[in-house]
Design a protein around this motif. Structure first.
Motif, PDB file in Angstrom:
ATOM      1  N   ILE A  35       0.454   6.140  -8.206  1.00 28.68           N
ATOM      2  CA  ILE A  35      -0.204   7.133  -8.264  1.00 28.68           C
ATOM      3  C   ILE A  35      -0.155   8.023  -9.563  1.00 28.68           C
ATOM      4  O   ILE A  35      -1.495   8.440 -10.351  1.00 28.68           O
TER       5      ILE A  35
ATOM      6  N   THR B 159      -5.715   1.521  -6.089  1.00 32.25           N
ATOM      7  CA  THR B 159      -6.989   0.906  -5.098  1.00 32.25           C
ATOM      8  C   THR B 159      -7.551  -0.213  -5.672  1.00 32.25           C
ATOM      9  O   THR B 159      -6.963  -1.409  -4.462  1.00 32.25           O
ATOM     10  N   TYR B 160      -8.079  -0.405  -6.235  1.00 36.62           N
ATOM     11  CA  TYR B 160      -7.950  -1.641  -7.153  1.00 36.62           C
ATOM     12  C   TYR B 160      -7.171  -2.260  -6.892  1.00 36.62           C
ATOM     13  O   TYR B 160      -7.768  -3.606  -7.000  1.00 36.62           O
TER      14      TYR B 160
ATOM     15  N   TRP C 107       2.944   1.531  -3.315  1.00 30.78           N
ATOM     16  CA  TRP C 107       1.959   1.853  -5.067  1.00 30.78           C
ATOM     17  C   TRP C 107       1.652   3.195  -4.597  1.00 30.78           C
ATOM     18  O   TRP C 107       1.197   3.756  -5.389  1.00 30.78           O
ATOM     19  N   SER C 108       1.411   3.667  -2.980  1.00 30.01           N
ATOM     20  CA  SER C 108       0.548   4.173  -3.299  1.00 30.01           C
ATOM     21  C   SER C 108       1.790   5.746  -3.507  1.00 30.01           C
ATOM     22  O   SER C 108       1.445   6.707  -4.134  1.00 30.01           O
TER      23      SER C 108
ATOM     24  N   THR D 153       0.611  -0.981   0.241  1.00 31.08           N
ATOM     25  CA  THR D 153      -0.424  -0.125   0.415  1.00 31.08           C
ATOM     26  C   THR D 153       0.543   1.596   0.000  1.00 31.08           C
ATOM     27  O   THR D 153       0.061   2.021  -0.736  1.00 31.08           O
TER      28      THR D 153
ATOM     29  N   SER E 132      -3.887  -7.422  -1.525  1.00 34.34           N
ATOM     30  CA  SER E 132      -4.161  -7.488  -0.546  1.00 34.34           C
ATOM     31  C   SER E 132      -3.980  -8.674   0.342  1.00 34.34           C
ATOM     32  O   SER E 132      -2.998  -9.721  -0.446  1.00 34.34           O
TER      33      SER E 132
ATOM     34  N   ALA F 172      -4.713   7.599  -8.621  1.00 30.41           N
ATOM     35  CA  ALA F 172      -5.518   6.249  -6.909  1.00 30.41           C
ATOM     36  C   ALA F 172      -6.394   5.466  -7.223  1.00 30.41           C
ATOM     37  O   ALA F 172      -6.195   4.598  -6.463  1.00 30.41           O
ATOM     38  N   LYS F 173      -7.977   5.493  -8.163  1.00 28.95           N
ATOM     39  CA  LYS F 173      -8.551   4.373  -8.082  1.00 28.95           C
ATOM     40  C   LYS F 173      -7.716   3.543  -7.921  1.00 28.95           C
ATOM     41  O   LYS F 173      -8.027   2.706  -7.834  1.00 28.95           O
ATOM     42  N   GLN F 174      -6.517   3.739  -9.491  1.00 25.05           N
ATOM     43  CA  GLN F 174      -6.814   2.417 -10.348  1.00 25.05           C
ATOM     44  C   GLN F 174      -6.014   1.683  -9.061  1.00 25.05           C
ATOM     45  O   GLN F 174      -5.862   0.119  -8.980  1.00 25.05           O
TER      46      GLN F 174
ATOM     47  N   LEU G  44      -4.124  -2.379  -5.452  1.00 28.91           N
ATOM     48  CA  LEU G  44      -4.152  -3.320  -4.351  1.00 28.91           C
ATOM     49  C   LEU G  44      -4.606  -4.739  -4.076  1.00 28.91           C
ATOM     50  O   LEU G  44      -4.426  -5.542  -3.379  1.00 28.91           O
ATOM     51  N   ASP G  45      -6.340  -4.154  -4.076  1.00 29.06           N
ATOM     52  CA  ASP G  45      -7.634  -4.590  -3.053  1.00 29.06           C
ATOM     53  C   ASP G  45      -6.865  -6.579  -4.429  1.00 29.06           C
ATOM     54  O   ASP G  45      -7.223  -7.353  -3.841  1.00 29.06           O
TER      55      ASP G  45
END
Length: 173
Positions: free
Chosen positions: A29, A38-39, A24-25, A21, A46, A34-36, A41-42
């Motif tokens: 980003i 977050t997706y 990648w952040s 996290t 995760s 940021a949205k991709q 990472l999940d």
């Protein structure tokens, strides 16, 4: 002192997921948004995703430690005579200090001992610094890949390969 350690315990998987996290952040980003991030990472980094990759999909995760601090990680999976490298991820403050080179040397040794002919990875076409890093270690762009990863997102990557054997007349050892 730098150490590369196998990641497989619940605690170490959680640590890698948390580190992912952060990395990648700070790094992805600006490249993919940021949205991709977050997706992805999940979906891929995760705790649950890493656990499944290790225990169901035969990936081997490794942590890169400076003294006792986890500063980076990578994962690999042998696919017959090829070794897939899911990139090397290192915290921004530790990049450019030789930790990536230590990881590459570990990966090359692993691949050679496993009788792999090639190591390959995919890298975002806009990730110029990573592309230059892998080229420094004799990885070559082999093709362009556009992969649908779901939720309306794609990965627009280069596949990069480093040959280890002389079967193709392309040895880089």
């Amino acid at each position: 002192m730098v150490e590369i350690k196998n990641i497989s315990s619940k605690t170490s998987i959680v640590e890698v997921s948390e580190l992912a996290t952060s990395i990648w952040s700070e790094h992805y980003i600006p490249i993919i948004g940021a949205k991709q991030v977050t997706y992805m990472l999940d979906k891929f980094q995760s705790e649950k995703a890493i656990h499944e990759q290790i225990f169901k999909n035969h990936f081997h995760y490794y942590g890169i430690y400076f003294n006792t601090l986890l500063i980076g990680y990578f994962s690999i999976r042998q696919e017959h005579s090829q070794l897939f490298l899911s990139k090397i991820y290192i915290l921004k403050n530790f990049r450019g200090q030789g930790y990536g080179e230590n990881a590459i040397n570990f990966i090359i040794t692993y691949a050679s001992q496993a009788n792999c002919e090639t190591i390959y990875l995919t890298v975002n076409k806009n990730n110029i610094n990573s592309i230059k890093f892998y080229e420094k270690f004799e990885f070559k762009k082999s093709e362009s890949l556009v992969i649908d990863i779901g939720n309306g997102y794609i990965m627009d990557d280069f596949k990069m390969i480093r040959c280890l054997s002389n079967k193709h007349g392309l040895s880089t050892n």
